[in-house]
Structures are given as structure tokens and as C-alpha cells.
Design a protein around this motif. Structure first.
Motif, PDB file in Angstrom:
ATOM      1  N   ALA A 146       0.804  -1.226   0.000  1.00 54.83           N
ATOM      2  CA  ALA A 146       0.000   0.000   0.000  1.00 54.83           C
ATOM      3  C   ALA A 146       0.839   1.280   0.000  1.00 54.83           C
ATOM      4  O   ALA A 146       0.539   2.200  -0.767  1.00 54.83           O
ATOM      5  CB  ALA A 146      -0.974  -0.013   1.173  1.00 54.83           C
ATOM      6  N   PRO A 147       1.882   1.380   0.818  1.00 53.99           N
ATOM      7  CA  PRO A 147       2.672   2.615   0.795  1.00 53.99           C
ATOM      8  C   PRO A 147       3.318   2.910  -0.561  1.00 53.99           C
ATOM      9  O   PRO A 147       3.553   4.068  -0.889  1.00 53.99           O
ATOM     10  CB  PRO A 147       3.742   2.378   1.868  1.00 53.99           C
ATOM     11  CG  PRO A 147       3.105   1.413   2.808  1.00 53.99           C
ATOM     12  CD  PRO A 147       2.277   0.513   1.923  1.00 53.99           C
ATOM     13  N   HIS A 148       3.563   1.885  -1.362  1.00 50.53           N
ATOM     14  CA  HIS A 148       4.139   2.109  -2.688  1.00 50.53           C
ATOM     15  C   HIS A 148       3.149   2.860  -3.578  1.00 50.53           C
ATOM     16  O   HIS A 148       3.544   3.620  -4.450  1.00 50.53           O
ATOM     17  CB  HIS A 148       4.554   0.794  -3.341  1.00 50.53           C
ATOM     18  CG  HIS A 148       5.590   0.046  -2.569  1.00 50.53           C
ATOM     19  ND1 HIS A 148       6.871   0.513  -2.408  1.00 50.53           N
ATOM     20  CD2 HIS A 148       5.524  -1.119  -1.882  1.00 50.53           C
ATOM     21  CE1 HIS A 148       7.561  -0.335  -1.670  1.00 50.53           C
ATOM     22  NE2 HIS A 148       6.774  -1.331  -1.327  1.00 50.53           N
ATOM     23  N   HIS A 149       1.860   2.629  -3.328  1.00 49.48           N
ATOM     24  CA  HIS A 149       0.837   3.300  -4.127  1.00 49.48           C
ATOM     25  C   HIS A 149       0.601   4.738  -3.670  1.00 49.48           C
ATOM     26  O   HIS A 149       0.084   5.546  -4.433  1.00 49.48           O
ATOM     27  CB  HIS A 149      -0.486   2.522  -4.065  1.00 49.48           C
ATOM     28  CG  HIS A 149      -0.389   1.149  -4.635  1.00 49.48           C
ATOM     29  ND1 HIS A 149      -0.222   0.905  -5.984  1.00 49.48           N
ATOM     30  CD2 HIS A 149      -0.417  -0.068  -4.047  1.00 49.48           C
ATOM     31  CE1 HIS A 149      -0.154  -0.401  -6.190  1.00 49.48           C
ATOM     32  NE2 HIS A 149      -0.254  -1.010  -5.040  1.00 49.48           N
ATOM     33  N   PRO A 181       1.844  10.145  -4.931  1.00 48.42           N
ATOM     34  CA  PRO A 181       0.824  11.161  -4.636  1.00 48.42           C
ATOM     35  C   PRO A 181       1.136  11.948  -3.363  1.00 48.42           C
ATOM     36  O   PRO A 181       0.907  13.160  -3.315  1.00 48.42           O
ATOM     37  CB  PRO A 181      -0.471  10.360  -4.486  1.00 48.42           C
ATOM     38  CG  PRO A 181      -0.238   9.115  -5.257  1.00 48.42           C
ATOM     39  CD  PRO A 181       1.229   8.826  -5.117  1.00 48.42           C
ATOM     40  N   LEU A 182       1.675  11.286  -2.354  1.00 47.32           N
ATOM     41  CA  LEU A 182       2.020  11.979  -1.114  1.00 47.32           C
ATOM     42  C   LEU A 182       3.149  12.981  -1.361  1.00 47.32           C
ATOM     43  O   LEU A 182       3.086  14.115  -0.875  1.00 47.32           O
ATOM     44  CB  LEU A 182       2.418  10.977  -0.026  1.00 47.32           C
ATOM     45  CG  LEU A 182       2.785  11.571   1.327  1.00 47.32           C
ATOM     46  CD1 LEU A 182       1.617  12.369   1.907  1.00 47.32           C
ATOM     47  CD2 LEU A 182       3.204  10.464   2.291  1.00 47.32           C
ATOM     48  N   HIS A 183       4.136  12.582  -2.130  1.00 49.49           N
ATOM     49  CA  HIS A 183       5.235  13.490  -2.456  1.00 49.49           C
ATOM     50  C   HIS A 183       4.708  14.711  -3.214  1.00 49.49           C
ATOM     51  O   HIS A 183       5.060  15.850  -2.900  1.00 49.49           O
ATOM     52  CB  HIS A 183       6.289  12.756  -3.298  1.00 49.49           C
ATOM     53  CG  HIS A 183       7.418  13.646  -3.708  1.00 49.49           C
ATOM     54  ND1 HIS A 183       7.383  14.375  -4.872  1.00 49.49           N
ATOM     55  CD2 HIS A 183       8.593  13.940  -3.109  1.00 49.49           C
ATOM     56  CE1 HIS A 183       8.492  15.084  -4.974  1.00 49.49           C
ATOM     57  NE2 HIS A 183       9.245  14.828  -3.912  1.00 49.49           N
ATOM     58  N   ASP A 184       3.856  14.476  -4.211  1.00 50.21           N
ATOM     59  CA  ASP A 184       3.286  15.574  -4.991  1.00 50.21           C
ATOM     60  C   ASP A 184       2.432  16.487  -4.118  1.00 50.21           C
ATOM     61  O   ASP A 184       2.465  17.711  -4.263  1.00 50.21           O
ATOM     62  CB  ASP A 184       2.441  15.031  -6.149  1.00 50.21           C
ATOM     63  CG  ASP A 184       3.272  14.302  -7.191  1.00 50.21           C
ATOM     64  OD1 ASP A 184       4.519  14.439  -7.175  1.00 50.21           O
ATOM     65  OD2 ASP A 184       2.674  13.576  -8.014  1.00 50.21           O
ATOM     66  N   THR A 188       1.437   9.505   6.330  1.00 50.84           N
ATOM     67  CA  THR A 188       2.674   8.822   6.694  1.00 50.84           C
ATOM     68  C   THR A 188       2.435   7.886   7.883  1.00 50.84           C
ATOM     69  O   THR A 188       2.891   6.740   7.885  1.00 50.84           O
ATOM     70  CB  THR A 188       3.777   9.848   7.028  1.00 50.84           C
ATOM     71  OG1 THR A 188       3.995  10.670   5.870  1.00 50.84           O
ATOM     72  CG2 THR A 188       5.071   9.171   7.416  1.00 50.84           C
ATOM     73  N   SER A 189       1.688   8.363   8.874  1.00 51.66           N
ATOM     74  CA  SER A 189       1.360   7.532  10.039  1.00 51.66           C
ATOM     75  C   SER A 189       0.516   6.326   9.636  1.00 51.66           C
ATOM     76  O   SER A 189       0.718   5.222  10.152  1.00 51.66           O
ATOM     77  CB  SER A 189       0.610   8.353  11.083  1.00 51.66           C
ATOM     78  OG  SER A 189       1.417   9.384  11.578  1.00 51.66           O
TER      79      SER A 189
END
Length: 93
Positions: free
Chosen positions: A11-14, A18-21, A57-58
Motif C-alpha cells: 500500500a505505501p508504494h501506491h 501522490p504523497l510526495h506531490d 505517513t502515520s
């Protein structure tokens, strides 16, 4: 359970790009233009975006911990199955 564990680990790979953007966009709120400055909302929006990034992130960390637990439970059930099969064979023999 093993498949669920692998899915949670992935899941974090997906969410990484988007989180970085999203984090990058929080530093450039020029799209608000004069409206953001007029209402002094830019800082509040930036703070909200930073909060959402932190929560994401959490959540990724929680998913990772749950994936690890699911993997361990799956391994325990696999071992239990092997032990029960061995016990059944020993009882027959």
C-alpha cells in the motif's frame, strides 16, 4: 492472510508519489492567488495539507505494522497445520 499481508505491505508504494506531490503542492499555493491572501487562508491551507501528509505517513506506518502481524499470524497457522498433520500421521502409525 499471507496475501493480505503482502497487499498491506504494498500500500505505501501506491501512496508514495501522490504523497510526495501533495507535500510539494503545499509549498506552492499560488493557485489561491489574491483570494488566499485576502482571507489569509494560505497558511491555514498549508498547515492542513501538512497535517494530512503527516497522517498519511502515520497510516502507512500502521499498515506496515499490521502487515507484519498478519504475516506472523499466517506463519503461525502454517506451522500449526504442519504440526497437526504430523500428529495425525503419528496417531495412525
Amino acid at each position: 492472510m499471507a496475501k493480505g499481508s503482502a497487499g498491506l505491505r504494498g500500500a505505501p508504494h501506491h501512496t508514495a508519489k501522490p504523497l510526495h506531490d501533495f507535500k510539494a503542492a503545499s509549498h506552492d499555493l499560488s493557485a489561491l492567488g489574491a483570494l488566499g491572501s485576502l482571507f489569509k487562508a494560505t497558511g491555514d491551507i498549508r498547515d492542513g495539507m501538512n497535517t494530512l501528509s503527516t497522517l498519511t505517513t502515520s497510516l502507512n506506518e500502521e499498515w506496515n505494522a499490521e502487515a507484519k502481524l498478519l504475516g506472523e499470524v499466517s506463519d503461525a497457522f502454517d506451522l500449526l497445520d504442519i504440526l497437526l498433520s504430523a500428529a495425525a500421521r503419528a496417531k495412525k502409525g
